[in-house]
Scaffold this motif. Sequence first.
Motif, PDB file in Angstrom:
ATOM      1  N   ASP A 100      37.597  23.668  -9.039  1.00  0.00           N
ATOM      2  CA  ASP A 100      37.043  22.988 -10.214  1.00  0.00           C
ATOM      3  C   ASP A 100      35.546  22.782 -10.014  1.00  0.00           C
ATOM      4  OD1 ASP A 100      36.787  21.670 -12.565  1.00  0.00           O
ATOM      5  OD2 ASP A 100      37.969  19.921 -12.002  1.00  0.00           O
ATOM      6  N   GLY A 110      45.586  20.621 -14.729  1.00  0.00           N
ATOM      7  CA  GLY A 110      44.287  21.277 -14.906  1.00  0.00           C
ATOM      8  C   GLY A 110      43.899  21.551 -16.348  1.00  0.00           C
ATOM      9  N   SER A 134      38.767  21.636 -17.118  1.00  0.00           N
ATOM     10  CA  SER A 134      38.009  22.156 -15.976  1.00  0.00           C
ATOM     11  C   SER A 134      36.642  21.479 -15.963  1.00  0.00           C
ATOM     12  CB  SER A 134      37.906  23.678 -16.031  1.00  0.00           C
ATOM     13  OG  SER A 134      37.371  24.061 -17.275  1.00  0.00           O
TER      14      SER A 134
END
Length: 208
Positions: free
Chosen positions: A11, A40, A43
Motif C-alpha cells: 500500500d 483493501g 489503496s
Amino acid sequence: MTTHLQASLFDQTDEPRLGPLDGVRRTDLGSGAWIDVLPGWLSGSDALFEQLAAEVPWRAERRQMYDQLVAVPRLLAFYGAADALPHPVLARAREALCARYAEELGEPFTTAGLCYYRDGRDSVAWHGDRIGRGAREDTMVAILSVGTPRDLLLRPVGGGGTVRRPLGHGDLIVMGGSCQRTWEHCVPKSARAASGRISVQFRPHGVR
Ligand SMILES: O=C(O)CCC(=O)C(=O)O
C-alpha cells in the motif's frame, strides 16, 4: 500529533483511492445478522492514516468507573451529516456505500465516527451500537479501517462462538441486519500492535 505506523508493503501509493465494491463477501452470522467484508478497498491508506492522525481534532474522553473518572482508551472525533469530512476520499467512500446499500438499507449513511487506537493498549470493550435506533431496528454500520490492522471480534449476545476479522490498511467491514442487537463487537487490546489504527464508521441518521 506524532505518529508512527507499520506501513503495508502493498500500500505504497500516496493518493488514497477506492476500488470497486463488487468484491464484497457476505457472511451470514445467524439471527438475522450478517457482515460484508472487502479487504483493501482503499489503496494509499497509509497516507490517509498519517493525514487523519495528524489533522483530525481528536478528543480524549473520560468515563465514570465506580468512584473514579478513567480515560477512555482511544481518541474520538464525530462528523454529523452537515459536517465536512476530514478528507475528500471519505466523502467518496460514503457516497459509494450509500449507492451500494441504498436498496437494502433504505436510507443513506450520513454520519462518520472516527476512532484512533494509538497502539495496542487502546481498545473498545464488547458492545452493540444501540444508543439510537440500532437498539430496535435492523440497520448497517460500515467501517473503513486504515493503519495497523487490529482484530474486530464479534460474538452473539448471550454467548456463542467468536468471529475474528483483522482490519486495517484500507479494509472495509459492514455489519448489517440485526447485528447491533443480536451480536456484540469489540477491539481488544493487543500486545502485537505497536502502532496506530483509525476506524471510520459510517452510520445512518439516529444510529449510534
Ligand atoms: O474500531 C472499530 O472498528 C470499531 C469501533 C466501534 O465499535 C465503535 O466505535 O462503536
